[in-house]
Design a protein around this motif. Structure first.
Motif, PDB file in Angstrom:
ATOM      1  N   ASN A 168     107.315  48.239 -21.714  1.00  0.00           N
ATOM      2  CA  ASN A 168     107.300  49.173 -20.587  1.00  0.00           C
ATOM      3  C   ASN A 168     105.908  49.452 -20.002  1.00  0.00           C
ATOM      4  OD1 ASN A 168     110.220  50.467 -20.342  1.00  0.00           O
ATOM      5  ND2 ASN A 168     109.804  50.175 -22.528  1.00  0.00           N
ATOM      6  N   LEU A 169     104.861  49.059 -20.706  1.00  0.00           N
ATOM      7  CA  LEU A 169     103.509  49.302 -20.219  1.00  0.00           C
ATOM      8  C   LEU A 169     102.789  47.986 -19.985  1.00  0.00           C
ATOM      9  CD1 LEU A 169     102.430  52.205 -22.636  1.00  0.00           C
ATOM     10  CD2 LEU A 169     103.456  52.404 -20.361  1.00  0.00           C
ATOM     11  N   THR A 170     101.707  48.060 -19.217  1.00  0.00           N
ATOM     12  CA  THR A 170     100.884  46.862 -19.051  1.00  0.00           C
ATOM     13  C   THR A 170     100.289  46.484 -20.407  1.00  0.00           C
ATOM     14  OG1 THR A 170      98.862  48.122 -18.603  1.00  0.00           O
ATOM     15  CG2 THR A 170     100.263  47.582 -16.712  1.00  0.00           C
ATOM     16  N   LYS A 171      99.932  45.227 -20.559  1.00  0.00           N
ATOM     17  CA  LYS A 171      99.395  44.752 -21.830  1.00  0.00           C
ATOM     18  C   LYS A 171      98.185  45.577 -22.251  1.00  0.00           C
ATOM     19  CE  LYS A 171      97.747  40.546 -24.139  1.00  0.00           C
ATOM     20  NZ  LYS A 171      96.411  41.027 -24.523  1.00  0.00           N
ATOM     21  N   GLU A 172      97.292  45.854 -21.288  1.00  0.00           N
ATOM     22  CA  GLU A 172      96.063  46.588 -21.593  1.00  0.00           C
ATOM     23  C   GLU A 172      96.378  48.009 -22.064  1.00  0.00           C
ATOM     24  OE1 GLU A 172      93.294  48.025 -18.403  1.00  0.00           O
ATOM     25  OE2 GLU A 172      91.988  46.527 -19.307  1.00  0.00           O
ATOM     26  N   LEU A 173      97.263  48.687 -21.326  1.00  0.00           N
ATOM     27  CA  LEU A 173      97.604  50.064 -21.676  1.00  0.00           C
ATOM     28  C   LEU A 173      98.395  50.111 -22.989  1.00  0.00           C
ATOM     29  CD1 LEU A 173      97.487  53.011 -20.960  1.00  0.00           C
ATOM     30  CD2 LEU A 173      99.490  52.709 -19.491  1.00  0.00           C
ATOM     31  N   ALA A 174      99.272  49.126 -23.188  1.00  0.00           N
ATOM     32  CA  ALA A 174     100.050  49.084 -24.427  1.00  0.00           C
ATOM     33  C   ALA A 174      99.125  48.924 -25.635  1.00  0.00           C
ATOM     34  CB  ALA A 174     101.054  47.936 -24.368  1.00  0.00           C
ATOM     35  N   GLU A 175      98.156  48.037 -25.524  1.00  0.00           N
ATOM     36  CA  GLU A 175      97.232  47.812 -26.634  1.00  0.00           C
ATOM     37  C   GLU A 175      96.384  49.050 -26.889  1.00  0.00           C
ATOM     38  OE1 GLU A 175      95.157  44.263 -25.606  1.00  0.00           O
ATOM     39  OE2 GLU A 175      96.766  42.941 -26.343  1.00  0.00           O
ATOM     40  N   TYR A 176      96.020  49.739 -25.815  1.00  0.00           N
ATOM     41  CA  TYR A 176      95.262  50.977 -25.981  1.00  0.00           C
ATOM     42  C   TYR A 176      96.094  51.992 -26.778  1.00  0.00           C
ATOM     43  CZ  TYR A 176      93.340  55.552 -25.006  1.00  0.00           C
ATOM     44  OH  TYR A 176      92.857  56.830 -25.152  1.00  0.00           O
ATOM     45  N   CYS A 177      97.350  52.172 -26.379  1.00  0.00           N
ATOM     46  CA  CYS A 177      98.206  53.155 -27.052  1.00  0.00           C
ATOM     47  C   CYS A 177      98.425  52.783 -28.513  1.00  0.00           C
ATOM     48  CB  CYS A 177      99.547  53.251 -26.332  1.00  0.00           C
ATOM     49  SG  CYS A 177      99.462  54.013 -24.691  1.00  0.00           S
ATOM     50  N   ILE A 178      98.751  51.523 -28.751  1.00  0.00           N
ATOM     51  CA  ILE A 178      99.057  51.091 -30.115  1.00  0.00           C
ATOM     52  C   ILE A 178      97.834  51.203 -31.024  1.00  0.00           C
ATOM     53  CG2 ILE A 178      99.643  49.036 -31.500  1.00  0.00           C
ATOM     54  CD1 ILE A 178     101.620  48.306 -29.257  1.00  0.00           C
ATOM     55  N   SER A 179      96.654  50.994 -30.458  1.00  0.00           N
ATOM     56  CA  SER A 179      95.437  51.071 -31.277  1.00  0.00           C
ATOM     57  C   SER A 179      95.070  52.513 -31.635  1.00  0.00           C
ATOM     58  CB  SER A 179      94.265  50.416 -30.547  1.00  0.00           C
ATOM     59  OG  SER A 179      93.889  51.175 -29.398  1.00  0.00           O
ATOM     60  N   ARG A 180      95.626  53.485 -30.892  1.00  0.00           N
ATOM     61  CA  ARG A 180      95.223  54.869 -31.098  1.00  0.00           C
ATOM     62  C   ARG A 180      96.348  55.789 -31.599  1.00  0.00           C
ATOM     63  NH1 ARG A 180      91.915  52.492 -27.798  1.00  0.00           N
ATOM     64  NH2 ARG A 180      89.737  53.153 -27.642  1.00  0.00           N
ATOM     65  N   ILE A 181      97.586  55.351 -31.453  1.00  0.00           N
ATOM     66  CA  ILE A 181      98.693  56.178 -31.932  1.00  0.00           C
ATOM     67  C   ILE A 181      99.015  55.791 -33.374  1.00  0.00           C
ATOM     68  CG2 ILE A 181     101.082  56.888 -31.555  1.00  0.00           C
ATOM     69  CD1 ILE A 181     100.775  56.137 -28.638  1.00  0.00           C
ATOM     70  N   GLY A 182      99.000  56.765 -34.239  1.00  0.00           N
ATOM     71  CA  GLY A 182      99.254  56.507 -35.646  1.00  0.00           C
ATOM     72  C   GLY A 182     100.722  56.227 -35.939  1.00  0.00           C
ATOM     73  N   PRO A 183     101.037  55.711 -37.117  1.00  0.00           N
ATOM     74  CA  PRO A 183     102.429  55.424 -37.493  1.00  0.00           C
ATOM     75  C   PRO A 183     103.220  56.716 -37.687  1.00  0.00           C
ATOM     76  CG  PRO A 183     100.978  55.140 -39.374  1.00  0.00           C
ATOM     77  CD  PRO A 183     100.083  55.356 -38.192  1.00  0.00           C
ATOM     78  N   TYR A 184     104.503  56.611 -37.460  1.00  0.00           N
ATOM     79  CA  TYR A 184     105.375  57.776 -37.644  1.00  0.00           C
ATOM     80  C   TYR A 184     105.908  57.781 -39.071  1.00  0.00           C
ATOM     81  CZ  TYR A 184     109.147  61.126 -37.193  1.00  0.00           C
ATOM     82  OH  TYR A 184     109.985  62.206 -37.376  1.00  0.00           O
ATOM     83  N   ILE A 185     105.755  58.912 -39.731  1.00  0.00           N
ATOM     84  CA  ILE A 185     106.245  59.073 -41.097  1.00  0.00           C
ATOM     85  C   ILE A 185     107.389  60.082 -41.088  1.00  0.00           C
ATOM     86  CG2 ILE A 185     105.651  59.787 -43.437  1.00  0.00           C
ATOM     87  CD1 ILE A 185     102.780  58.924 -42.848  1.00  0.00           C
ATOM     88  N   ASP A 186     108.522  59.666 -41.608  1.00  0.00           N
ATOM     89  CA  ASP A 186     109.698  60.538 -41.651  1.00  0.00           C
ATOM     90  C   ASP A 186     109.373  61.775 -42.494  1.00  0.00           C
ATOM     91  OD1 ASP A 186     112.172  61.791 -42.290  1.00  0.00           O
ATOM     92  OD2 ASP A 186     113.222  59.911 -41.881  1.00  0.00           O
ATOM     93  N   PRO A 187     109.438  62.982 -41.891  1.00  0.00           N
ATOM     94  CA  PRO A 187     109.089  64.199 -42.639  1.00  0.00           C
ATOM     95  C   PRO A 187     110.040  64.505 -43.799  1.00  0.00           C
ATOM     96  CG  PRO A 187     110.096  64.757 -40.531  1.00  0.00           C
ATOM     97  CD  PRO A 187     109.855  63.278 -40.514  1.00  0.00           C
ATOM     98  N   ASN A 188     111.238  63.952 -43.744  1.00  0.00           N
ATOM     99  CA  ASN A 188     112.228  64.226 -44.814  1.00  0.00           C
ATOM    100  C   ASN A 188     112.006  63.340 -46.037  1.00  0.00           C
ATOM    101  OD1 ASN A 188     113.655  66.179 -43.243  1.00  0.00           O
ATOM    102  ND2 ASN A 188     114.629  64.505 -42.124  1.00  0.00           N
ATOM    103  N   THR A 189     111.607  62.101 -45.795  1.00  0.00           N
ATOM    104  CA  THR A 189     111.446  61.159 -46.913  1.00  0.00           C
ATOM    105  C   THR A 189     109.991  60.854 -47.224  1.00  0.00           C
ATOM    106  OG1 THR A 189     111.531  59.226 -45.462  1.00  0.00           O
ATOM    107  CG2 THR A 189     113.636  60.083 -46.287  1.00  0.00           C
ATOM    108  N   GLY A 190     109.096  61.150 -46.254  1.00  0.00           N
ATOM    109  CA  GLY A 190     107.690  60.812 -46.458  1.00  0.00           C
ATOM    110  C   GLY A 190     107.418  59.328 -46.339  1.00  0.00           C
TER     111      GLY A 190
END
Length: 245
Positions: free
Chosen positions: A201-223
């Motif tokens: 959904n994003l341009t390659k440049e913007l997607a790479e920027y987001c992925i490089s800066r957004i951390g992984p999601y950890i399920d709060p119930n299972t950790g």
């Protein structure tokens, strides 16, 4: 003693400028020696030196201007890095702004006139009407109210970059806007977005920027970390730490 133009990433440029600025500062001892020799010559009533066209005063002034330029360049690069990390403007965009400014800064003084600024903004695609000298230009006056409110007649690189960065990020007003944007490219009821959704959904440049800066999601119930999931909520809260969610 001229300050060099740097290339590469913003961090690379900052490192180069810091090293060059340190070299300029180390040259101050040589300027001091020249000043001392100049005082000896004056003491002997030798006021003209046929071997050089430079004076001790002009050399000291040039050193001071170069030293100040180095500090301004460092500050500007540090500011660009902060903005890139905070607001997501790409380095290519920031570099384009700076390159265009330097194109119109023919004398390399680190500032451009109002007419040069207008040409610079037009070259960047900002629609400003053509006017004859002396004619009122309300659209450009609005810009001058931001970059040169006291009407000194010129604009520094820092003032110009601050305006351009602000202009590019004015539509990003709140964390909710960012969160809604991520929800729109993933499932609206999920507190995370998938890597493949970002790329789709994003341009390659913007997607790479987001992925490089957004951390992984950890399920709060299972950790447990969900494979390929990105915690965009934490990311937006870091962008807007003072806002309530």
């Amino acid at each position: 003693m001229a300050m060099i133009e740097a290339s590469g990433t913003l961090e690379d440029q900052l490192e180069i400028i810091k090293k060059r600025a340190a070299m300029v500062k180390s040259d101050r001892k040589d300027i001091k020696k020249i000043e001392e020799l100049g005082q000896l010559l004056q003491g002997q009533l030798i006021l003209d030196n046929k071997y050089t066209e430079h004076s001790t005063v002009s050399l000291a002034q040039e050193w001071d201007q170069t030293d100040q330029l180095g500090m301004r360049m460092q500050h500007n690069l540090e500011e660009q890095i902060q903005v890139r990390n905070r607001c997501g403007l790409s380095e290519d965009t920031l570099k384009e702004f700076a390159v265009m400014f330097r194109h119109y800064d023919k004398q390399k003084y680190g500032r451009i006139t109002h007419s040069e600024l207008k040409s610079c903004l037009r070259a960047l695609g900002i629609d400003l009407p053509l006017t004859v000298e002396g004619q009122s230009d309300p659209e450009f006056d609005v810009i001058l109210d931001v970059v040169d409110p006291n009407r000194r007649g010129s604009v520094t690189l820092q003032e110009y970059m601050t305006y351009m960065i602000s202009r590019e990020t004015t539509n990003v007003n709140s964390s909710k806007e960012i969160e809604n944007a991520f929800r729109s490219i993933g499932a609206p009821d999920r507190p995370y977005v998938l890597r493949e959704e970002v790329y789709q959904n994003l341009t390659k440049e913007l997607a790479e920027y987001c992925i490089s800066r957004i951390g992984p999601y950890i399920d709060p119930n299972t950790g447990v970390e969900i494979p390929g999931a990105l915690d965009y909520l934490a990311f937006t809260r870091n962008l807007f730490p003072k806002q309530n969610h």
